[in-house]
Design a protein around this motif. Sequence first.
Motif, short mmCIF file in Angstrom:
data_model
loop_
_atom_site.label_atom_id
_atom_site.label_comp_id
_atom_site.label_asym_id
_atom_site.label_seq_id
_atom_site.Cartn_x
_atom_site.Cartn_y
_atom_site.Cartn_z
N UNK A 129 27.76 48.56 13.02
CA UNK A 129 28.48 47.66 11.72
C UNK A 129 27.61 46.96 10.86
N UNK A 130 26.49 46.65 11.57
CA UNK A 130 25.53 45.99 10.80
C UNK A 130 24.64 46.88 9.78
N UNK A 131 24.87 48.29 10.02
CA UNK A 131 24.05 48.93 9.12
C UNK A 131 24.71 49.40 7.94
N UNK A 132 23.94 50.10 6.91
CA UNK A 132 24.55 50.49 5.61
C UNK A 132 25.33 51.68 5.81
N UNK A 133 26.27 51.74 4.77
CA UNK A 133 27.28 53.09 5.18
C UNK A 133 26.20 54.37 5.18
N UNK A 134 26.65 55.17 6.16
CA UNK A 134 26.07 56.55 6.34
C UNK A 134 24.85 56.25 7.14
N UNK A 135 23.99 55.24 7.31
CA UNK A 135 22.96 55.34 8.08
C UNK A 135 22.99 55.57 9.33
N UNK A 136 24.03 54.89 9.94
CA UNK A 136 24.46 55.08 11.54
C UNK A 136 24.61 56.52 11.78
N UNK A 137 24.82 57.51 10.87
CA UNK A 137 25.16 58.93 11.23
C UNK A 137 24.10 59.46 11.79
N UNK A 138 22.63 58.97 11.84
CA UNK A 138 21.56 59.52 12.40
C UNK A 138 21.11 58.50 13.51
N UNK A 139 20.91 57.24 13.53
CA UNK A 139 20.44 56.32 14.16
C UNK A 139 21.43 56.36 15.65
N UNK A 140 22.75 56.10 15.33
CA UNK A 140 23.46 55.87 16.57
C UNK A 140 23.40 56.94 17.64
N UNK A 141 23.66 58.28 17.08
CA UNK A 141 23.37 59.48 18.05
C UNK A 141 22.01 59.39 18.71
N UNK A 142 21.10 59.22 17.92
CA UNK A 142 19.69 59.50 18.52
C UNK A 142 19.49 58.36 19.57
N UNK A 143 19.95 56.88 19.25
CA UNK A 143 19.73 56.00 20.34
C UNK A 143 20.59 56.13 21.63
N UNK A 144 21.86 56.89 21.47
CA UNK A 144 22.68 57.17 22.23
C UNK A 144 22.06 58.13 23.07
N UNK A 145 21.82 59.45 22.59
CA UNK A 145 20.80 60.24 23.54
C UNK A 145 19.73 59.62 24.35
N UNK A 146 18.92 58.82 23.75
CA UNK A 146 17.60 58.26 24.34
C UNK A 146 18.12 57.40 25.48
N UNK A 147 19.11 56.64 25.33
CA UNK A 147 19.74 55.89 26.51
C UNK A 147 20.22 56.50 27.59
N UNK A 148 20.85 57.62 27.21
CA UNK A 148 21.51 58.66 28.20
C UNK A 148 20.18 59.19 28.96
N UNK A 149 19.33 59.74 28.43
CA UNK A 149 18.10 60.23 28.92
C UNK A 149 17.31 59.22 29.90
N UNK A 150 17.20 58.09 29.58
CA UNK A 150 16.66 56.88 30.35
C UNK A 150 17.40 56.61 31.45
N UNK A 151 18.80 56.46 31.44
CA UNK A 151 19.62 56.28 32.53
C UNK A 151 19.58 57.50 33.49
#
Length: 376
Positions: A129-151
Amino acid sequence: MDIVLNIIDQWWEAFLGLPWVKIGIACLIFLVVFIFRKVFTRYIFKIVMRFAQKSPASFFTNMLTSFEKPVRFFIGVLGVYLALLYLPIPPESMGVINTIYRSIVIAVIGWGLFNFSSTSSNLFHRFSHKMEDGADSMVIPFLSKLTRFVIVLLTITVVAYEWGYDINGLVAGLGLGGLAVALAAQETLSNFLGGVIIVTERPFKSGDWIETPTVEGMVEDISFRSTEVRTFADSLVTVPNKILASEAITNWSEMSVRRVMFTVGVEYGTPPAKIETVVQRVDEMLRDHKDVDNELILVRFSEMSDSSYDIFIYFFTKSTAWQEWYRVKEEINLTVIRILEEEGVSAAFPSRSLYVEKIPEEWKGMEREKRESNEE
């Protein structure tokens, strides 16, 4: 393999030597836990979810949803473990059972955290929600995949530690393996880092019109390996992010207004008063036009070129859309032609004048004598 068969034989012999009463009580313990599992799934969990959904924060609700299946599985494992604890199992066998139980507990926790980080709207809800419109379409999935890999990596590491494996050796092996992979996949890593640069700096987003030395068109999709651009010839070009990150990118979609610039040439011999009138009328027409931005308008008699007097016209349209921009440009071009016709001024075209002088009589005589001598 022989060790596992020996353990199974010991358990089977111990099981046959147990009194049937203890076996029955152990089965009863498992049955009670199994019934509780059914009650928990159908009633308790739904009641807790109902109260959680009334809370304005969705964090607790998402956490419960992520851990629903892992907790249900753990209750079944707990029933088996409690039943085995009641039975007089040999200590060496009980040590293996405890290790298996602790490993399952670790795996269940990792399972729940994996589910919780799978959806970007869960773990990264506030961040998106803190990011600009359309910016989370790339950042959020990447962070999610990275977090799952670390877990997953941490879960495997802790389980390996429970079974007595040397974690230091495992970490060192992962470091050497990562180095080997990095050396073998330099191109992929370069594209990945280029994607990270595009995500963090955000020079463009999906739907933007961009122009680079490599490609020009509308951005359709952005991944961490490449970017897909739809050209104006309706072809789809996939450009590696490594190339885009190292090139100059012009984002035409960021225009607030769109430029129009051209020159009108009028014939030599046009009176200066006529040129002044045309310049004044074109300037007034542009300033009164509803689709023209009034911040910067230039209409000037710029220069005397080889075959015309040149009038320079420079302005911006309010609309940046390509079709609308062309419509306004066409409308203004036609108006300029009408102004020239009304003022009796003719548009010039590229031309060149050739002046032929009279040949002297003595040159004609010399040419005639030369021709006669050649005939002889």
